[in-house]
Design an enzyme around this catalytic site. Sequence first.
Site, mmCIF file in Angstrom:
data_model
loop_
_atom_site.group_PDB
_atom_site.id
_atom_site.type_symbol
_atom_site.label_atom_id
_atom_site.label_comp_id
_atom_site.label_asym_id
_atom_site.label_seq_id
_atom_site.Cartn_x
_atom_site.Cartn_y
_atom_site.Cartn_z
ATOM 1 N N GLU A 71 7.818 1.857 4.735
ATOM 2 C CA GLU A 71 7.705 3.288 4.465
ATOM 3 C C GLU A 71 9.074 3.955 4.589
ATOM 4 O OE1 GLU A 71 4.799 5.194 6.906
ATOM 5 O OE2 GLU A 71 3.157 3.890 6.261
ATOM 6 N N ARG A 126 -2.072 1.498 10.442
ATOM 7 C CA ARG A 126 -0.672 1.107 10.288
ATOM 8 C C ARG A 126 -0.583 0.099 9.151
ATOM 9 N NH1 ARG A 126 0.333 4.837 13.028
ATOM 10 N NH2 ARG A 126 1.644 4.989 14.917
ATOM 11 N N HIS A 184 1.299 8.758 3.642
ATOM 12 C CA HIS A 184 1.132 8.830 5.100
ATOM 13 C C HIS A 184 0.863 10.270 5.541
ATOM 14 C CE1 HIS A 184 2.271 6.615 9.061
ATOM 15 N NE2 HIS A 184 1.344 7.543 9.288
#
Length: 325
Positions: A273, A244, A292
């Site tokens: 993000e 994360r 991601h």
Amino acid sequence: MPEQDQVPCIWILDEEWPDYELERQIFARALPWCDVVHSRPADYERDVPAYGRRAVALLTQIDVGMTEERIAQLPCCRIISNYGTGIDNIDTAAAMARQILVTGVSGYCAAEIAQYVLSAIREWGRPLHLYEQATRSGIWGLAAVQAVRASSPRELFLVGFGRIGQAVAARARTSGMIVSAWSPSLTPARAEACGARYKELSDGLASADVVSLHLRYEASTHHFIRAEQLRQMKETAILINTARGGIVDTAALLQAVRRQEIAGAVLDVLEQEPPRPDDPVLHTPGIIVTPHIAYYSPRAVHELRRRAAEHIVQALQETGKERFS
């Protein structure tokens, strides 16, 4: 027959997948007494009057913030199932107070994350894109290697050693790397049984060529890697984060790379993000950012979606249809 606006529903709150036929088929077979409804996360407030009081389960993406206020709008909900390993987007204390089960999908992408980490290490050791740029600039042979100044990482230190960390360790050993690991609950015996050498956090950071993060994100791990930890790393070391974004203090990382306190970083997750186009993390030499996607493969996505839906089936079957009649 109850009115349509009184029929229990499973509310999918997501916009990641092109369709939700897999989930709908699972729910239709096992929970035919439930409607299945869908909203984009941005439409939550618009749709909560229609779905909130009927929702007996929520299926959410990890970027959907389920706050105490939002959870209070779901009086019949019995489970919030997350598309992802973590559940840090959900106020678990508020859910527990309302006897709502919260679930993630552990380990579904261990092989994919491990492959990503090893690919990142190989790319750092043999940066083919930089060699290609050197060729285009007219540099050939050994001169290209000297121009790029690639390193050959040998020691990998894993911070976090669950299923994903262990999968990374297995692949790294096969590639000839020396693997050490630390996590809050890891013991030397457990590390050895899983093919790694246990090291204290400071020792592992100081000796590794590559530090790869695999911690669960929660209050205790927010900015777990900050200036103090980055200063303990070697100047030639790199940091890889597929866990994360919030585990790393981005400002401290940018400073460490710019000052050449560490060689660089490979980040598949960020604190914000998606990042803004002008985010410094995208424009700092030595930092590679991917969108991601380390978890991704068709197999992994299918398993993620299937298991997230099955968590809801199990929870609602145990509760029983009559509870919502």
